[in-house]
Design a protein around this motif. Structure first.
Motif, PDB file in Angstrom:
ATOM      1  N   THR A 136     -12.583  42.321  14.567  1.00 44.41           N
ATOM      2  CA  THR A 136     -13.680  41.741  13.854  1.00 44.41           C
ATOM      3  C   THR A 136     -13.380  40.328  13.337  1.00 44.41           C
ATOM      4  O   THR A 136     -14.305  39.598  13.072  1.00 44.41           O
ATOM      5  CB  THR A 136     -14.056  42.415  12.927  1.00 44.41           C
ATOM      6  OG1 THR A 136     -13.012  42.658  11.790  1.00 44.41           O
ATOM      7  CG2 THR A 136     -14.492  44.075  13.252  1.00 44.41           C
ATOM      8  N   ALA A 137     -12.160  39.817  13.194  1.00 46.91           N
ATOM      9  CA  ALA A 137     -11.774  38.425  12.763  1.00 46.91           C
ATOM     10  C   ALA A 137     -12.313  37.366  13.897  1.00 46.91           C
ATOM     11  O   ALA A 137     -12.188  37.776  15.191  1.00 46.91           O
ATOM     12  CB  ALA A 137     -10.497  38.489  12.774  1.00 46.91           C
ATOM     13  N   ARG A 138     -12.519  36.266  13.397  1.00 49.58           N
ATOM     14  CA  ARG A 138     -13.001  35.332  14.112  1.00 49.58           C
ATOM     15  C   ARG A 138     -12.233  33.984  14.182  1.00 49.58           C
ATOM     16  O   ARG A 138     -12.436  32.863  14.844  1.00 49.58           O
ATOM     17  CB  ARG A 138     -14.596  34.764  13.905  1.00 49.58           C
ATOM     18  CG  ARG A 138     -15.631  35.953  14.513  1.00 49.58           C
ATOM     19  CD  ARG A 138     -15.605  36.193  15.941  1.00 49.58           C
ATOM     20  NE  ARG A 138     -16.660  36.884  16.529  1.00 49.58           N
ATOM     21  CZ  ARG A 138     -16.576  38.225  16.350  1.00 49.58           C
ATOM     22  NH1 ARG A 138     -15.504  38.841  15.858  1.00 49.58           N
ATOM     23  NH2 ARG A 138     -17.735  38.929  16.962  1.00 49.58           N
ATOM     24  N   SER A 139     -11.408  33.910  13.030  1.00 50.04           N
ATOM     25  CA  SER A 139     -10.654  32.818  12.658  1.00 50.04           C
ATOM     26  C   SER A 139      -9.224  33.234  12.091  1.00 50.04           C
ATOM     27  O   SER A 139      -9.361  34.218  11.399  1.00 50.04           O
ATOM     28  CB  SER A 139     -11.441  31.907  11.563  1.00 50.04           C
ATOM     29  OG  SER A 139     -10.481  30.873  11.168  1.00 50.04           O
ATOM     30  N   THR A 140      -8.167  32.417  12.267  1.00 51.40           N
ATOM     31  CA  THR A 140      -6.905  32.694  11.610  1.00 51.40           C
ATOM     32  C   THR A 140      -7.048  32.826  10.079  1.00 51.40           C
ATOM     33  O   THR A 140      -6.136  33.314   9.523  1.00 51.40           O
ATOM     34  CB  THR A 140      -5.835  31.672  12.383  1.00 51.40           C
ATOM     35  OG1 THR A 140      -6.354  30.447  11.774  1.00 51.40           O
ATOM     36  CG2 THR A 140      -5.801  31.967  13.900  1.00 51.40           C
ATOM     37  N   LEU A 164      -4.859  35.671  21.189  1.00 50.97           N
ATOM     38  CA  LEU A 164      -3.660  36.194  20.426  1.00 50.97           C
ATOM     39  C   LEU A 164      -2.833  34.336  20.110  1.00 50.97           C
ATOM     40  O   LEU A 164      -2.595  33.632  20.773  1.00 50.97           O
ATOM     41  CB  LEU A 164      -2.452  36.477  21.659  1.00 50.97           C
ATOM     42  CG  LEU A 164      -1.228  36.776  21.035  1.00 50.97           C
ATOM     43  CD1 LEU A 164      -1.059  37.516  19.884  1.00 50.97           C
ATOM     44  CD2 LEU A 164      -0.450  37.235  22.090  1.00 50.97           C
ATOM     45  N   HIS A 165      -2.901  34.535  18.782  1.00 54.69           N
ATOM     46  CA  HIS A 165      -2.127  33.443  18.175  1.00 54.69           C
ATOM     47  C   HIS A 165      -0.683  33.799  17.709  1.00 54.69           C
ATOM     48  O   HIS A 165      -0.519  34.764  17.062  1.00 54.69           O
ATOM     49  CB  HIS A 165      -3.069  33.125  16.937  1.00 54.69           C
ATOM     50  CG  HIS A 165      -4.408  32.983  17.204  1.00 54.69           C
ATOM     51  ND1 HIS A 165      -5.002  31.561  17.589  1.00 54.69           N
ATOM     52  CD2 HIS A 165      -5.671  33.675  17.087  1.00 54.69           C
ATOM     53  CE1 HIS A 165      -6.168  31.751  17.547  1.00 54.69           C
ATOM     54  NE2 HIS A 165      -6.630  32.817  17.418  1.00 54.69           N
ATOM     55  N   THR A 166       0.030  32.812  17.884  1.00 51.57           N
ATOM     56  CA  THR A 166       1.275  32.815  17.512  1.00 51.57           C
ATOM     57  C   THR A 166       2.000  31.444  16.954  1.00 51.57           C
ATOM     58  O   THR A 166       1.352  30.426  17.053  1.00 51.57           O
ATOM     59  CB  THR A 166       2.514  33.339  18.490  1.00 51.57           C
ATOM     60  OG1 THR A 166       2.504  32.281  19.539  1.00 51.57           O
ATOM     61  CG2 THR A 166       1.955  34.777  19.313  1.00 51.57           C
ATOM     62  N   ARG A 167       3.027  31.422  16.341  1.00 50.13           N
ATOM     63  CA  ARG A 167       3.726  30.228  15.809  1.00 50.13           C
ATOM     64  C   ARG A 167       4.296  29.468  16.781  1.00 50.13           C
ATOM     65  O   ARG A 167       4.720  28.168  16.581  1.00 50.13           O
ATOM     66  CB  ARG A 167       4.642  30.430  14.482  1.00 50.13           C
ATOM     67  CG  ARG A 167       3.920  31.394  13.584  1.00 50.13           C
ATOM     68  CD  ARG A 167       2.920  30.592  12.858  1.00 50.13           C
ATOM     69  NE  ARG A 167       2.568  31.203  11.659  1.00 50.13           N
ATOM     70  CZ  ARG A 167       1.513  30.850  10.728  1.00 50.13           C
ATOM     71  NH1 ARG A 167       0.782  30.018  10.954  1.00 50.13           N
ATOM     72  NH2 ARG A 167       1.055  31.635   9.681  1.00 50.13           N
ATOM     73  N   ILE A 168       4.589  30.101  18.048  1.00 50.43           N
ATOM     74  CA  ILE A 168       5.621  29.196  19.083  1.00 50.43           C
ATOM     75  C   ILE A 168       4.595  28.924  20.074  1.00 50.43           C
ATOM     76  O   ILE A 168       4.668  27.720  20.605  1.00 50.43           O
ATOM     77  CB  ILE A 168       6.416  30.561  19.639  1.00 50.43           C
ATOM     78  CG1 ILE A 168       7.451  31.050  18.609  1.00 50.43           C
ATOM     79  CG2 ILE A 168       7.263  29.776  20.800  1.00 50.43           C
ATOM     80  CD1 ILE A 168       8.147  32.089  19.129  1.00 50.43           C
ATOM     81  N   GLU A 187       5.531  35.789  13.907  1.00 51.04           N
ATOM     82  CA  GLU A 187       4.191  35.806  13.414  1.00 51.04           C
ATOM     83  C   GLU A 187       3.092  35.775  14.281  1.00 51.04           C
ATOM     84  O   GLU A 187       3.102  34.797  15.330  1.00 51.04           O
ATOM     85  CB  GLU A 187       4.127  34.932  12.317  1.00 51.04           C
ATOM     86  CG  GLU A 187       5.163  35.171  11.164  1.00 51.04           C
ATOM     87  CD  GLU A 187       4.649  34.046  10.035  1.00 51.04           C
ATOM     88  OE1 GLU A 187       4.210  33.022  10.103  1.00 51.04           O
ATOM     89  OE2 GLU A 187       5.120  34.489   8.821  1.00 51.04           O
ATOM     90  N   HIS A 188       2.153  36.502  14.239  1.00 50.06           N
ATOM     91  CA  HIS A 188       0.869  36.428  15.061  1.00 50.06           C
ATOM     92  C   HIS A 188      -0.140  36.944  14.556  1.00 50.06           C
ATOM     93  O   HIS A 188      -0.196  37.807  13.507  1.00 50.06           O
ATOM     94  CB  HIS A 188       1.498  37.479  16.364  1.00 50.06           C
ATOM     95  CG  HIS A 188       1.924  38.931  16.060  1.00 50.06           C
ATOM     96  ND1 HIS A 188       2.987  39.297  15.646  1.00 50.06           N
ATOM     97  CD2 HIS A 188       1.092  39.901  16.101  1.00 50.06           C
ATOM     98  CE1 HIS A 188       3.020  40.506  15.320  1.00 50.06           C
ATOM     99  NE2 HIS A 188       1.951  41.018  15.634  1.00 50.06           N
ATOM    100  N   CYS A 189      -1.219  36.902  15.111  1.00 48.97           N
ATOM    101  CA  CYS A 189      -2.737  37.505  14.898  1.00 48.97           C
ATOM    102  C   CYS A 189      -3.583  37.555  15.978  1.00 48.97           C
ATOM    103  O   CYS A 189      -3.358  36.767  16.771  1.00 48.97           O
ATOM    104  CB  CYS A 189      -3.287  36.827  13.540  1.00 48.97           C
ATOM    105  SG  CYS A 189      -3.654  35.091  13.925  1.00 48.97           S
TER     106      CYS A 189
END
Length: 206
Positions: A136-140, A164-168, A187-189
């Motif tokens: 349901t998330a649309r933003s980090t 898929l968002h990561t720090r790398i 870290e990811h989201c």
């Protein structure tokens, strides 16, 4: 995604936070578990790797724990993550075990970023946890804390589009039929793209 950062509880779900079913809440289970072991919040934090302030908010019902947080708590007490969501516990192991989840079944756990259904939750002491999730998330920005753990994750997009968002790496675009396997120690989201919530099937190691 439940996996990605705790979120403030905005509403109570009947099947998760008590109600007609008569089941106790996740927060009550965690409180009872800590008290059964005679632990303070600080001692429980050291045992599970979850911050005492986070545990306190969860126990007061102010914070909905992510799957990652539930896994850490369960691992700290050497139990299955689904035991935090159900009242019964399976004792011992036997060969040839199996569990079936029919369409629409699963143990629900919801946050502001994801609606999760833990599949085959009646089988305890699994080496991996299968989960069906609507992102349901649309933003980090929907994640106060990005998730990270010692687990490995396989994710398959059943419907919709997501990132898929990561720090790398740069954000990874995923569409229906795409899949990804990654180490969760970074870290990811996850976020959905577009008006439709992405639906994913993912498996996380325990």
């Amino acid at each position: 995604m439940l996996l990605n950062g705790e979120t403030l509880v905005m509403k109570k779900e009947a099947n998760l936070n008590g109600g007609p079913t008569g089941e106790i809440t996740v927060s009550e289970r965690i409180t009872a578990l800590r008290q059964e072991h005679g632990l303070t919040l600080q001692e429980c934090a050291r045992k599970t790797g979850v911050a005492a302030s986070t545990l306190s908010k969860i126990e007061r019902g102010e914070l909905s724990p992510t799957v990652t947080t539930l896994q850490k708590i369960a691992a700290g007490f050497e139990m299955d993550v689904t035991d935090l969501l159900t009242q019964s516990r399976q004792v011992g192991l036997m060969q040839g075990r199996r569990a079936v989840s029919r369409k629409g079944e699963g143990k629900s756990h919801t946050s502001m970023s994801c609606d999760n259904f833990l599949l085959c939750h009646d089988l305890k002491n699994k080496r991996m946890v299968p989960i069906r999730t609507s992102v349901t998330a649309r933003s980090t920005d929907d994640y106060p804390v990005w998730a990270h753990s010692d687990a490995e994750i396989y994710l398959y997009v059943v419907k919709g589009r997501m990132q898929l968002h990561t720090r790398i790496y740069e954000p990874l675009d995923l569409e229906e039929g795409d899949s990804v396997y990654y180490d969760a120690n970074g870290e990811h989201c996850w976020t959905s793209v577009g008006d439709e919530d992405a639906e994913v099937l993912w498996v996380v190691t325990t």
